[in-house]
Design a protein around this motif. Structure first.
Motif, PDB file in Angstrom:
ATOM      1  N   LEU A 188       9.870   5.453  42.769  1.00 16.76           N
ATOM      2  CA  LEU A 188       9.354   4.258  42.512  1.00 16.76           C
ATOM      3  C   LEU A 188      10.343   3.219  41.983  1.00 16.76           C
ATOM      4  O   LEU A 188      11.665   4.074  42.246  1.00 16.76           O
ATOM      5  CB  LEU A 188       8.967   4.905  40.713  1.00 16.76           C
ATOM      6  N   GLY A 189       9.918   2.067  42.115  1.00 13.09           N
ATOM      7  CA  GLY A 189      11.411   1.490  41.551  1.00 13.09           C
ATOM      8  C   GLY A 189      12.238   1.125  42.763  1.00 13.09           C
ATOM      9  O   GLY A 189      13.450   1.374  42.421  1.00 13.09           O
ATOM     10  N   GLY A 190      11.816   1.416  43.954  1.00 13.90           N
ATOM     11  CA  GLY A 190      12.631   1.108  45.052  1.00 13.90           C
ATOM     12  C   GLY A 190      13.128   2.775  45.425  1.00 13.90           C
ATOM     13  O   GLY A 190      14.761   2.253  46.698  1.00 13.90           O
ATOM     14  N   ARG A 191      13.599   3.195  44.017  1.00 12.87           N
ATOM     15  CA  ARG A 191      14.067   5.027  44.632  1.00 12.87           C
ATOM     16  C   ARG A 191      12.927   6.141  43.938  1.00 12.87           C
ATOM     17  O   ARG A 191      11.850   6.099  43.486  1.00 12.87           O
ATOM     18  CB  ARG A 191      15.631   4.668  43.909  1.00 12.87           C
ATOM     19  N   GLU A 192      14.079   7.178  44.452  1.00 10.83           N
ATOM     20  CA  GLU A 192      13.484   9.028  43.832  1.00 10.83           C
ATOM     21  C   GLU A 192      13.268   8.672  42.511  1.00 10.83           C
ATOM     22  O   GLU A 192      14.770   8.306  42.044  1.00 10.83           O
ATOM     23  CB  GLU A 192      14.187   9.356  44.793  1.00 10.83           C
TER      24      GLU A 192
END
Ligand code: ADP
Ligand code: GLC
Length: 487
Positions: A69-73
């Motif tokens: 999520l949000g471009g990262r783990e």
């Protein structure tokens, strides 16, 4: 009949995290479902304030999990607490990067991600424990991605093959809209084609609307609100979608937790009473006035308000109508609530202008809310709209006569006093204007002067049973019908 496995996903649960009625309802629903023999899990965020107050322990096997999520783990763990008197465990999603903030809800840029994480965490916790829910019951916009995610992201997993989704609308005024540019951050990149395309073109994506489109079944918290939200007046822009799903939309009025809200046993109040033995109520009135610093009275009525101070609750009407009466009548008004500054300023001004008649407590205070319910004679709820409302039911139980507007759940739970027939449990007015509210207040004073009628009105409210015991079967029936649904 076999018991059901029910996953509840909610942003609030009493007594851990509460700003309004959603917390009371998700807690009571889980508790009564578990009491009826069902296997229930309630999942909510581990907010900062929960961490500070509740006794929590990590759930084994559910530590250091991740979701993109949000471009990262994003890493999270599940912690558990025992809910008071309940057999259903409450599971908290521990993700400090998202949830450990000042307030439950924020206007931060990642607000959508926070609740997307809640939903993923709830579903992932099922996978990691091999627990196959029959029903995924999502509450409000915060959990409303669950129905879609069950059909997409999690559809590969046979664990969810029998899972059907129910989305409950507690308040259509809060819809969870985010910019369409945030779709990838919200983890909805792969679902883009299944989101409402007009909204995407307008540059936005809505959590609640996505749930309305994809849930197997929809419910809301009163029969009248279920009808109202399909109209242009109350649909808040979603009436078309709600109308198109009318055959899947059911209204079930909330119950009240009678262990928490019964004046004969309520542990939060010092004097107890019941129908036919109202001495304790008189003592509660005196105690309340003393506590909030107002002069004692046995003859003047005490009006109470306990509320979030938002546009929904209709306090413009109090603003426009109450001063005349405060000048004219011997009365007291005790207000407990916080929220939008304009209302806080108004009640502060009222207390300054009418010292000895008005007390304003600008806070959130669980114990005082019980004192006001028990110690007042009249409870004011002039709501602009009200999906269900709990305080009017708490009031009737407490022998405190509610004055409400005929809208949503207020229309379904308060019967207008008819002086000729001597029927009714409160005062109900129709139109949202100061004049209608004022006339209802005049009716309160007229009835108050005839104490014999007042006692009858009060007794009729106290005799009603609003407890969850009478309500829970409707949910179980709904879950069962849902379970039998084919997709
Ligand atoms: P809503 O969920 O729209 O706020 P409800 O009537 O369903 O309205 O539920 C409100 C709940 O929140 C009730 O339990 C009420 O007592 C509680 N509440 C609201 N404001 C306060 C406050 N300032 N202090 C304590 N309890 C409050
Ligand atoms: C919402 C509504 C309220 C309802 C509560 C619980 O906050 O505003 O009317 O009682 O949810 O369902």
């Amino acid at each position: 009949m076999p018991s059901l496995r029910i996953l509840q996903i909610s942003a609030e649960c009493a007594p851990f995290a509460k700003t309004g009625g959603l917390a009371d309802v998700s807690a009571a629903l889980s508790r009564y479902l578990a009491g009826a023999g069902h296997d229930v899990r309630l999942v909510l965020p581990l907010y900062q304030r929960v961490k500070q107050k509740a006794k929590l322990r990590p759930v084994e096997g559910l530590q250091d999990l991740k979701v993109r999520l949000g471009g990262r783990e994003q890493w999270f763990s599940i912690w558990q607490a025992d809910a008071p008197r309940s057999k259903a465990p409450v599971w908290f999603v521990r993700a400090p990067q998202y949830f450990e903030r000042e307030s439950l809800y924020t206007e931060d840029a990642d607000e959508g991600q926070r609740f997307a994480l809640l939903t993923h965490a709830a579903l992932l916790s099922c996978q990691h424990t091999g627990w196959a829910p029959h029903v995924v019951h999502a509450h409000d916009w915060h959990a409303a991605l669950a129905p879609l995610l069950l059909r997409t992201h999690y559809a590969w997993d046979r664990l969810f093959k029998d899972a059907r989704s129910l989305l409950s609308i507690h308040n259509l005024g809060y819809q969870g809209w985010f910019p369409a540019t945030a779709i990838d951050e919200l983890g909805l990149g792969d679902e883009r084609h299944l989101l409402h395309q007009d909204h995407l073109q307008e540059g936005r994506v809505g959590f609640l609307v996505t749930g309305l489109l994809w849930a197997d079944m929809l419910s809301t918290v009163s029969a009248t609100y279920a009808k109202e939200i399909q109209t242009d007046e109350h649909g808040v822009g979603l009436q078309g979608i709600l109308r198109s799903r009318a055959d899947r939309l059911k209204g079930i009025v909330n119950g009240i937790d009678s262990d928490e809200w019964d004046p004969s046993s309520d542990p939060r109040i010092p004097h107890h009473y019941a129908l036919g033995e109202l001495d304790g109520k008189r003592r509660m009135k005196a105690a309340l006035l003393e506590r909030v610093g107002l002069p004692p009275t046995t003859t003047a009525p005490v009006f109470g308000i306990v509320s979030r101070l938002t546009m929904q609750k209709g306090f413009e009407l109090v603003h426009d109508a109450i001063s005349v009466l405060l000048r004219r009548e011997d009365m007291r008004l005790v207000v407990l609530g916080s929220g939008e500054e304009r209302y806080e300023r108004f009640f502060g001004w009222l207390a300054q202008t009418f010292p000895g008649k008005v007390a304003y407590l600008q806070s959130y205070d669980e114990e005082l809310s019980h004192w006001i319910e028990a110690g007042s004679d009249v409870f004011l709820m002039p709501s602009r709209y009200e999906p269900c409302g709990l305080n009017q039911m708490y009031s009737q139980r407490a022998g405190t006569v509610p004055l409400v507007r005929r809208t949503g759940g207020l229309a379904d739970t308060v019967q207008d006093w008819d002086p000729a027939a001597r029927t009714g449990t409160g005062f109900v007015f129709e139109r949202f204007d100061a004049q209608s509210f004022h006339s209802a207040l005049e009716r309160v004073f007229a009835t108050w002067r005839d104490q014999d009628s007042w006692r009858r009105l009060q007794a009729q409210g106290m005799a009603l049973d609003w407890s969850w015991e009478t309500r829970i079967d409707e949910y179980i029936e709904l879950y069962r019908s849902l379970h039998a649904l084919r997709r």
